[in-house]
Design an enzyme around this catalytic site. Structure first.
Site, short mmCIF file in Angstrom:
data_model
loop_
_atom_site.label_atom_id
_atom_site.label_comp_id
_atom_site.label_asym_id
_atom_site.label_seq_id
_atom_site.Cartn_x
_atom_site.Cartn_y
_atom_site.Cartn_z
N ASP A 67 -7.96 -5.59 1.28
CA ASP A 67 -6.62 -5.83 1.81
C ASP A 67 -6.65 -6.23 3.28
OD1 ASP A 67 -3.78 -5.85 1.46
OD2 ASP A 67 -3.68 -4.06 2.69
N ARG B 49 2.24 -11.87 8.00
CA ARG B 49 1.23 -11.10 7.27
C ARG B 49 1.69 -10.80 5.85
NH1 ARG B 49 -2.94 -7.49 9.42
NH2 ARG B 49 -3.49 -5.88 7.90
N ASP B 50 2.94 -10.38 5.73
CA ASP B 50 3.55 -10.18 4.41
C ASP B 50 4.37 -11.40 4.01
OD1 ASP B 50 2.52 -7.56 4.14
OD2 ASP B 50 4.08 -6.83 5.48
N ARG C 72 -0.89 0.34 14.14
CA ARG C 72 -0.91 1.71 13.60
C ARG C 72 -2.26 2.39 13.84
NH1 ARG C 72 -0.89 0.08 7.20
NH2 ARG C 72 -2.96 -0.87 7.15
N SER D 86 0.81 -1.22 0.00
CA SER D 86 0.00 0.00 0.00
C SER D 86 0.85 1.27 0.00
CB SER D 86 -0.94 0.00 1.21
OG SER D 86 -1.85 -1.07 1.13
N HIS E 175 -5.88 -10.01 4.58
CA HIS E 175 -4.71 -10.34 5.39
C HIS E 175 -5.03 -11.32 6.52
CE1 HIS E 175 -1.42 -8.11 3.77
NE2 HIS E 175 -2.01 -6.93 3.87
N ARG F 239 9.47 1.19 6.54
CA ARG F 239 8.15 1.75 6.26
C ARG F 239 7.63 2.44 7.52
NH1 ARG F 239 3.01 -1.29 3.41
NH2 ARG F 239 1.38 -0.29 4.65
N ARG G 17 3.90 -8.84 15.20
CA ARG G 17 3.68 -7.48 14.69
C ARG G 17 2.31 -6.91 15.09
NH1 ARG G 17 3.45 -7.47 8.27
NH2 ARG G 17 2.13 -5.63 8.63
#
Length: 533
Positions: A398, A156-157, A194, A65, A402, A258, A188
């Site tokens: 998204d 997650r990624d 966030r 993103s 996830h 990031r 995470r």
């Protein structure tokens, strides 16, 4: 005299809505999407690239993103921090990076510990484990006596349990270089929140800062025990496994590149007026972030931000036009900070509205998220009749994708499709033009070849549909506009400027997706029903 209402260009970003012919594990194909299907049939459309070199990443690297919105807003391929930092590790220049060398000197002079904090992952979205290896090389060269690693696990990624491979590789490198130890492990979900869920950040912060020898386990044992209880990498409960508390006189390097999921934990360490939870600020504490997480943070930055000029928002502002951005919490930074090339402050004439994301543990529990409220906000902005550009992000594909849960992701897709129908009615009434696209893939691929859950992004292309407005005439393109088939995210901004009949600045190296036509641009267009009612 009253000004005529503006017929806007509305850019709709369906976060994580990729394109894949394979239907197995494809939540988008399984969902009922009458609006998107009708639009795809009735209006000009194409597929565009969102990964690898097309967005400034290494070949084969999935997009994300941050990268997606950065490329869209910049109107050019932006070399990404992953490549920039990987090159520094590869060519050895990380060893002479002034901010990194300085923190090592400060720690050594105070006889303190050096703490390396970050996502231990090969995902390449927020970090890369080879960057941590480069820091261990630096610490050895700088003769740091005590190096403590606070490992954040991904899931997650990357695949949900790939963390054990990353941690094993880290242990091997520690043995190879002869310096460092893993002292804490945290998923995470906790350390990289966030959404201002400060209780999560506090769990990670407390483990890192409170005294204790740890439970003596190896990091791989922590992961294996969690897997046995059905808890994957993302949700590993923060735990201390060895001595190495962050305390006065120490130094911290946060090696995530990031910003969005690194800000909150950094704030907890360095912000003097921090109010997220009760804590005693640690002083003195040297703190370096790999990139600039927030210009207001009292930290040193190892890799200073690139200066992007004449990006889309800036061009719109310089033309004296108004623009509007909206998204829910999870993607708000993307349509503002990242879309504006890493600038926090809005441009002149740029209005923003944040819609709060639902307060749930994971979004499979609320797959509709706040899409309806985002739609309401966007329609209200359209109805004001003052904005030439409106940018909207729907987070559902998204964020629910996830979770790896296919059925809720199908519900998320169907929610967005319904919202699109309502939004397009509003755009149509205003005589606007809508560009519907995505920043990267996700929800179209939720099972890997072995049938296991896939929670990461993909390298698949994404759709782009141009829904032409009733009042907008696009000089030189006719009434049945065609779109190029070799496009990328960097081409969207030039396309928007093309529609708005604004000049494209030389810094913007993307190319408009609109194909020149050979017929009369003023000939009437028969509007095709697209099932929006």
């Amino acid at each position: 005299m009253t000004k005529a209402p503006v017929a806007p260009v509305v850019l709709v970003i369906l976060d994580g809505w990729g394109y894949c012919e394979e239907t197995r594990g494809n939540a988008i194909a399984a969902a009922k999407t009458p609006v998107m299907e009708s639009l795809w049939t009735a209006y000009p459309h194409t597929l565009i690239h969102t990964s690898g070199k097309a967005v400034g990443l290494p070949e084969g690297q999935m997009g994300n993103s941050e990268v997606g919105h950065l490329n869209i807003g910049a109107g050019r391929v932006v070399p990404q921090e992953l490549v920039r930092i990987s090159d520094a590790v590869e060519d050895g220049s990380i060893l002479s990076n002034s901010a990194l060398v300085k923190i090592c000197q400060e720690v050594r002079n105070r006889n303190g510990k050096l703490h390396l904090v970050g996502l231990c992952s090969e995902g390449g979205v927020h970090s890369h484990i080879t960057h941590l290896f480069g820091l261990l090389d630096l610490a050895k060269e700088q003769r740091i006596s005590e190096v403590c690693i606070h490992a954040i696990t991904d899931g997650r990624d990357t695949a949900p349990t790939d963390g054990i491979n990353a941690i094993s590789a880290l242990e091997d490198y520690i043995n190879h270089v002869g310096i460092g130890r893993i002292v804490t492990v945290s998923g995470r979900y906790y350390a990289m929140d966030r959404d201002r869920r400060w209780d999560r950040i506090q769990r990670a912060y407390d483990v890192m800062t409170q005294d204790g020898a740890g439970d003596g386990r190896k990091a791989v044992d922590v992961l294996q025990a969690s897997y046995a209880e059905g808890v994957n990498d993302e949700f590993i409960v923060p735990v201390r496994i060895a001595p190495g508390t962050v305390e006065s006189g120490d130094g911290v390097i946060f090696f995530n590149f990031r910003p969005d999921r690194s800000r909150q934990l950094t704030q907890a360490f360095v912000s003097p007026e921090f109010t997220g939870f009760a804590r005693q600020q640690i002083k003195p504490l040297s703190f370096v972030t790999f990139t600039q997480y927030d210009s207001d943070l009292s930290v040193s930055v190892a890799f200073e931000p690139q200066n992007l000029t004449n990006i889309l928002g800036e061009v719109i502002a310089n033309q004296g036009l108004n623009q509007f951005r909206t998204a829910e919490t999870e993607k708000y930074a993307h349509v503002t900070y990242f879309f504006n090339g890493g600038l926090e402050e809005p441009f002149a004439g740029e209005d923003r509205e944040l819609v709060s994301s639902p307060m749930v543990a994971t979004y499979d529990k609320a797959p509709a998220m706040s899409a309806t409220a985002v739609t309401d906000t966007a329609i209200a902005a359209i109805q004001k009749g003052i904005y030439s550009l409106i940018v909207i992000n729907y987070a559902n594909p998204d964020m629910v994708g996830h979770t790896g849960q296919i059925e809720p992701t199908i519900q998320a897709i169907e929610t967005v499709d319904r919202c699109l129908g309502r939004l397009l009615e509003g755009v149509s009434k205003a005589g606007g033009t809508t560009i519907i696209t995505a920043d990267h893939g996700n929800a179209e691929y939720m099972l890997d070849e072995a049938g296991n859950s896939w929670t990461a992004h993909t390298t698949n292309p994404v759709p782009l549909i141009l829904v032409e407005g009733e009042k907008v005439k696009i000089p030189g393109y006719g009434t049945n506009v065609e779109l190029r088939s070799d496009g990328k995210l960097a081409d969207i901004a030039p396309t928007i400027l093309d529609i708005l009949q604004l000049p494209q600045p030389p810094e913007m190296t993307g190319r408009s997706l609109l194909q020149p036509a050979e017929y009369d641009v003023q000939s009437p267009r028969t509007r095709i029903p697209v099932g929006l009612n």
